[in-house]
Every structure is written in C-alpha cells, then in structure tokens.
Scaffold this motif. Structure first.
Motif, PDB file in Angstrom:
ATOM      1  N   UNK A 104       0.836  -1.208   0.000  1.00  0.00           N
ATOM      2  CA  UNK A 104       0.000   0.000   0.000  1.00  0.00           C
ATOM      3  C   UNK A 104       0.865   1.249   0.000  1.00  0.00           C
ATOM      4  N   UNK A 105       1.929   1.234   0.771  1.00  0.00           N
ATOM      5  CA  UNK A 105       2.861   2.363   0.796  1.00  0.00           C
ATOM      6  C   UNK A 105       3.523   2.560  -0.562  1.00  0.00           C
ATOM      7  N   UNK A 106       3.956   1.463  -1.172  1.00  0.00           N
ATOM      8  CA  UNK A 106       4.566   1.546  -2.500  1.00  0.00           C
ATOM      9  C   UNK A 106       3.557   2.048  -3.531  1.00  0.00           C
ATOM     10  N   UNK A 107       2.302   1.601  -3.390  1.00  0.00           N
ATOM     11  CA  UNK A 107       1.252   2.027  -4.312  1.00  0.00           C
ATOM     12  C   UNK A 107       1.028   3.540  -4.208  1.00  0.00           C
ATOM     13  N   UNK A 108       1.001   4.080  -3.000  1.00  0.00           N
ATOM     14  CA  UNK A 108       0.816   5.516  -2.820  1.00  0.00           C
ATOM     15  C   UNK A 108       1.970   6.308  -3.432  1.00  0.00           C
ATOM     16  N   UNK A 109       3.207   5.817  -3.256  1.00  0.00           N
ATOM     17  CA  UNK A 109       4.357   6.485  -3.870  1.00  0.00           C
ATOM     18  C   UNK A 109       4.255   6.459  -5.390  1.00  0.00           C
ATOM     19  N   UNK A 110       3.855   5.319  -5.938  1.00  0.00           N
ATOM     20  CA  UNK A 110       3.716   5.193  -7.389  1.00  0.00           C
ATOM     21  C   UNK A 110       2.599   6.095  -7.909  1.00  0.00           C
ATOM     22  N   UNK A 111       1.500   6.195  -7.169  1.00  0.00           N
ATOM     23  CA  UNK A 111       0.406   7.095  -7.580  1.00  0.00           C
ATOM     24  C   UNK A 111       0.864   8.547  -7.574  1.00  0.00           C
ATOM     25  N   UNK A 112       1.621   8.946  -6.565  1.00  0.00           N
ATOM     26  CA  UNK A 112       2.146  10.311  -6.498  1.00  0.00           C
ATOM     27  C   UNK A 112       3.065  10.608  -7.672  1.00  0.00           C
ATOM     28  N   UNK A 113       3.932   9.661  -7.992  1.00  0.00           N
ATOM     29  CA  UNK A 113       4.830   9.815  -9.133  1.00  0.00           C
ATOM     30  C   UNK A 113       4.048   9.918 -10.431  1.00  0.00           C
TER      31      UNK A 113
END
Length: 178
Positions: A30-39
C-alpha cells in the motif's frame, strides 16, 4: 483427544502467523502504491504543462510572429531595440497599432475572440468552456494567466480584478477582424 486440540491450536497459530505476514506485506505494498500514484500524478501534470506550452508555440508561427513584431517595433518606436534583448521566443508580443491577432498563438486568438464577442466583462471560468477546455481548476488558472499576459501586453483590459474586456486602446475593429 488432547493431541487433536494441540494440532488445531498449532494450525490456528500457523494461520494467524500467515495472516499477520500477509497484512504486513499488504501495508508495505500500500505504501509503494501511494508512492507510485504520487509519481504518476506528477508525471501527468508535467505532461499536461508541456503540452500546453508546446500548443502555445508552433515553431514557424512563433518565429515569424517574433520577427514581425521586432520589425514593427523597430520602425514604430525609438525604444523598440529593447525588445530585441528578450531571450527565447516572445509568444505574446506587445500590441502595436496595425498589429493583427494572427501574430498570436491560436489559444490566445480564441481567448480574444471570446472576450470580444461577450456582451460585457468576462471571467476566466466563463472563457474556458467557450475555448473547448474542461472547466477544471488547472485549466481555469492557466487561462487566467493567459488573460493576465494579454492584459500585460496591451491586448485586453482588466479594470476590475478578474474581469477582462477588449483593450480600449485598440481601434474600433474587433480583435478577431482582419
């Protein structure tokens, strides 16, 4: 029967450990997903911004408009040489008598046409749908900055903040007439 209960407890403990492990993995993903969404969002905004900038300046028209503007300014004013020190392409030249809207990028011509056709002062949010853009905050703010640039360069007036009208310095011709 004691060994059956012990076996069930062992199975339950293993299942619990598996669930906790999967929950920890899910939290990490979930944390990685949020970072990827921000990028992804930053890249989308950058792409849209670059597309808007490129849409404003077609190479041939921008260069030709800049050359025409410099030529007119050099004959129109003793201070015209100062404009030659601008680095890069001036996509919205300062309005001069006799200058036609054809020197402007298409989006600026569209904006001038909407303002000229309006019965009174208009706001950026009223112009956006009339030039074919979605009424989103980013598009409204981009259009507002274009309107301010047109005011700065003498193509429009802004007597009341946020309300734009055709420039009074212009002749009786509308900005989109030839």
């Amino acid at each position: 029967m004691g060994s059956l209960f012990e076996e069930l407890e062992a199975c339950e403990a293993a299942a619990r450990a598996r669930v906790e492990g999967l929950e920890a993995e899910l939290a990490e993903l979930s944390g990685k997903l949020e970072l990827a969404r921000g990028s992804l969002e930053r890249l989308r905004i950058a792409r849209e911004t670059v597309a808007e900038v490129l849409a404003e300046m077609t190479p041939e028209k921008s260069a030709a408009a800049f050359d025409q503007t410099i030529a007119r300014e050099s004959t129109a004013s003793a201070y015209a040489g100062a404009e030659r020190h601008v680095i890069g392409v001036l996509t919205v030249p300062n309005w001069q008598p006799g200058m036609e809207v054809e020197v402007l990028p298409q989006v600026y011509r569209d904006i001038l046409e909407v303002v000229a056709d309006a019965p009174g002062p208009v706001r950026a949010k009223q112009i956006v749908p009339r030039i074919g853009l979605p009424a989103e905050t980013g598009k409204i703010e981009g259009t507002r900055s274009k309107l301010k640039r047109l005011v700065e360069r003498g193509w429009l007036d802004e007597d009341t903040p946020g309300l734009f009208t055709p420039a009074r310095l212009r002749t009786a011709k509308s900005p989109n007439s030839r």
